[in-house]
Design a protein around this motif. Structure first.
Motif, mmCIF file in Angstrom:
data_model
loop_
_atom_site.group_PDB
_atom_site.id
_atom_site.type_symbol
_atom_site.label_atom_id
_atom_site.label_comp_id
_atom_site.label_asym_id
_atom_site.label_seq_id
_atom_site.Cartn_x
_atom_site.Cartn_y
_atom_site.Cartn_z
ATOM 1 N N PRO A 187 0.826 -1.214 0.000
ATOM 2 C CA PRO A 187 0.000 0.000 0.000
ATOM 3 C C PRO A 187 0.860 1.264 0.000
ATOM 4 O O PRO A 187 1.894 1.322 0.668
ATOM 5 C CB PRO A 187 -0.807 -0.113 1.298
ATOM 6 N N THR A 188 0.442 2.237 -0.769
ATOM 7 C CA THR A 188 1.131 3.522 -0.805
ATOM 8 C C THR A 188 0.668 4.372 0.383
ATOM 9 O O THR A 188 -0.321 4.033 1.056
ATOM 10 C CB THR A 188 0.822 4.267 -2.107
ATOM 11 N N SER A 189 1.340 5.476 0.623
ATOM 12 C CA SER A 189 0.917 6.388 1.691
ATOM 13 C C SER A 189 -0.487 6.920 1.397
ATOM 14 O O SER A 189 -1.290 7.151 2.304
ATOM 15 C CB SER A 189 1.910 7.543 1.824
ATOM 16 N N HIS A 190 -0.787 7.089 0.098
ATOM 17 C CA HIS A 190 -2.126 7.530 -0.326
ATOM 18 C C HIS A 190 -3.167 6.471 0.050
ATOM 19 O O HIS A 190 -4.255 6.798 0.541
ATOM 20 C CB HIS A 190 -2.125 7.769 -1.832
ATOM 21 N N ASP A 191 -2.829 5.188 -0.174
ATOM 22 C CA ASP A 191 -3.743 4.092 0.184
ATOM 23 C C ASP A 191 -3.987 4.064 1.688
ATOM 24 O O ASP A 191 -5.134 3.947 2.148
ATOM 25 C CB ASP A 191 -3.158 2.736 -0.238
ATOM 26 N N LEU A 192 -2.912 4.137 2.454
ATOM 27 C CA LEU A 192 -3.014 4.044 3.914
ATOM 28 C C LEU A 192 -3.825 5.200 4.505
ATOM 29 O O LEU A 192 -4.539 5.026 5.497
ATOM 30 C CB LEU A 192 -1.614 4.000 4.529
ATOM 31 N N ASP A 201 -4.876 -3.803 15.173
ATOM 32 C CA ASP A 201 -3.626 -3.895 15.930
ATOM 33 C C ASP A 201 -2.413 -3.943 15.003
ATOM 34 O O ASP A 201 -1.331 -3.487 15.352
ATOM 35 C CB ASP A 201 -3.632 -5.145 16.828
ATOM 36 N N ILE A 202 -2.629 -4.523 13.828
ATOM 37 C CA ILE A 202 -1.528 -4.677 12.865
ATOM 38 C C ILE A 202 -1.808 -3.818 11.647
ATOM 39 O O ILE A 202 -2.918 -3.840 11.104
ATOM 40 C CB ILE A 202 -1.377 -6.155 12.427
ATOM 41 N N LYS A 203 -0.823 -3.067 11.207
ATOM 42 C CA LYS A 203 -0.992 -2.237 10.018
ATOM 43 C C LYS A 203 -0.693 -3.065 8.762
ATOM 44 O O LYS A 203 0.279 -3.829 8.734
ATOM 45 C CB LYS A 203 -0.038 -1.041 10.067
ATOM 46 N N PRO A 204 -1.505 -2.937 7.712
ATOM 47 C CA PRO A 204 -1.247 -3.696 6.485
ATOM 48 C C PRO A 204 0.033 -3.235 5.776
ATOM 49 O O PRO A 204 0.343 -2.044 5.774
ATOM 50 C CB PRO A 204 -2.477 -3.413 5.620
ATOM 51 N N VAL A 222 -8.344 -6.470 -0.490
ATOM 52 C CA VAL A 222 -8.065 -7.261 0.704
ATOM 53 C C VAL A 222 -6.717 -6.815 1.257
ATOM 54 O O VAL A 222 -5.720 -6.808 0.533
ATOM 55 C CB VAL A 222 -8.047 -8.770 0.384
ATOM 56 N N TRP A 223 -6.705 -6.427 2.527
ATOM 57 C CA TRP A 223 -5.506 -5.889 3.160
ATOM 58 C C TRP A 223 -4.888 -6.936 4.065
ATOM 59 O O TRP A 223 -5.583 -7.616 4.803
ATOM 60 C CB TRP A 223 -5.847 -4.635 3.962
ATOM 61 N N SER A 224 -3.553 -7.053 4.021
ATOM 62 C CA SER A 224 -2.890 -8.088 4.811
ATOM 63 C C SER A 224 -1.546 -7.591 5.342
ATOM 64 O O SER A 224 -1.059 -6.517 4.954
ATOM 65 C CB SER A 224 -2.679 -9.341 3.970
ATOM 66 N N HIS A 225 -0.968 -8.405 6.221
ATOM 67 C CA HIS A 225 0.381 -8.128 6.709
ATOM 68 C C HIS A 225 1.235 -9.369 6.466
ATOM 69 O O HIS A 225 0.883 -10.463 6.899
ATOM 70 C CB HIS A 225 0.385 -7.778 8.198
ATOM 71 N N GLU A 234 -0.971 -12.631 7.362
ATOM 72 C CA GLU A 234 -2.219 -12.538 8.106
ATOM 73 C C GLU A 234 -3.140 -11.574 7.387
ATOM 74 O O GLU A 234 -2.789 -10.408 7.174
ATOM 75 C CB GLU A 234 -1.947 -12.040 9.528
ATOM 76 N N PHE A 235 -4.322 -12.064 6.997
ATOM 77 C CA PHE A 235 -5.290 -11.202 6.322
ATOM 78 C C PHE A 235 -6.063 -10.420 7.375
ATOM 79 O O PHE A 235 -6.507 -10.985 8.369
ATOM 80 C CB PHE A 235 -6.219 -12.040 5.441
ATOM 81 N N LEU A 236 -6.224 -9.122 7.161
ATOM 82 C CA LEU A 236 -6.736 -8.226 8.186
ATOM 83 C C LEU A 236 -8.188 -7.824 7.967
ATOM 84 O O LEU A 236 -9.030 -8.012 8.824
ATOM 85 C CB LEU A 236 -5.841 -6.974 8.254
ATOM 86 N N PHE A 237 -8.483 -7.237 6.801
ATOM 87 C CA PHE A 237 -9.846 -6.786 6.516
ATOM 88 C C PHE A 237 -9.970 -6.521 5.018
ATOM 89 O O PHE A 237 -8.977 -6.545 4.293
ATOM 90 C CB PHE A 237 -10.195 -5.522 7.323
ATOM 91 N N ALA A 238 -11.202 -6.275 4.578
ATOM 92 C CA ALA A 238 -11.456 -5.982 3.167
ATOM 93 C C ALA A 238 -12.268 -4.704 3.048
ATOM 94 O O ALA A 238 -13.056 -4.376 3.934
ATOM 95 C CB ALA A 238 -12.201 -7.136 2.504
#
Length: 240
Positions: A187-192, A201-204, A222-225, A234-238
């Motif tokens: 993810p880019t800074s724009h995405d984040l 708790d965990i940033k993608p 789908v965002w993951s770490h 670890e998949f986090l959220f969508a």
């Protein structure tokens, strides 16, 4: 890794990994790291405690007994792809195949020229490889995944350009053949900034942008770490 105990997962399905770049030893090292959650450089160094050694020995046995097959195919044409995949489907009942990855090579170029009677453009050859993979999947009712490189537009800030088939390098027509298409990108800074209101708790550090999903939802992220050492994810959220 949370309980300190080995855990048996869901029923095993025979799988084939076709590597077009990495050597088998490199892949096996990464797989050992994934199973044990021990960094590859620690495994390679060979200087570890008896506890770590037992974990690695156990992981080696898991890999030996798993219905997981790895082959190297640096130079290939479409006949090589079909012959190898068919061999593993028929002899080892393989159900899931990963072809890593759709790319050009001299043998493919020469073979295509003989087959079609003229020199073909790179995008036409990449499309032909995609077509062969799709036909095998349909013919034998197996799952085949693959990937291809992105062009410079993947760094554009507009996701309609950077996170769709417009970012595919070589042949956008590959997207016509597939059932499911996704752009994988950190993810880019724009995405984040867009998702900073979502508490987790965990940033993608990785994102999957689904631009095609035949008969199902698309335009989903789908965002993951990913631990880039062991490749544990670890998949986090969508989101949309």
């Amino acid at each position: 890794s949370k309980t300190g105990k080995w855990t048996k997962l869901s029923p095993q399905r025979p799988c084939l990994f076709i590597s077009t770049e990495l050597e088998k030893e490199e892949l096996q090292l990464q797989m050992l790291s994934f199973i044990t959650k021990i960094m590859p450089e620690i495994i390679s160094a060979g200087n570890y405690t008896s506890t770590v050694e037992r974990e690695i020995d156990h992981a080696i046995e898991v890999m030996k007994n798993a219905p997981l097959y790895i082959i190297e195919m640096e130079e290939f044409d479409t006949s090589d792809i079909r012959n190898e995949i068919e061999r593993y489907i028929l002899n080892y009942k393989v159900e899931y195949i990963n072809f890593d990855y759709i790319q050009m090579n001299p043998k493919l170029s020469t073979s295509m020229q003989k087959q079609f009677g003229h020199k073909m453009q790179d995008d036409q050859m990449l499309l032909e490889v995609s077509r062969v993979l799709k036909n095998i999947a349909k013919e034998y009712n197996v799952f085949i995944s693959s990937s291809t490189q992105l062009n410079a537009s993947h760094s554009e800030t507009n996701p309609e350009v950077s996170r769709t088939q417009n970012a595919l390098r070589g042949s956008k027509a590959i997207a016509d053949k597939i059932d499911y298409g996704v752009i994988l990108a950190p993810p880019t800074s724009h995405d984040l900034k867009k998702i900073n209101n979502i508490e987790t708790d965990i940033k993608p550090n990785m994102s999957y942008w689904v631009y095609k999903n035949r008969n199902n939802m698309k335009d989903v992220v789908v965002w993951s770490h990913i631990d880039l050492g062991t490749m544990k994810e670890e998949f986090l959220f969508a989101t949309d």
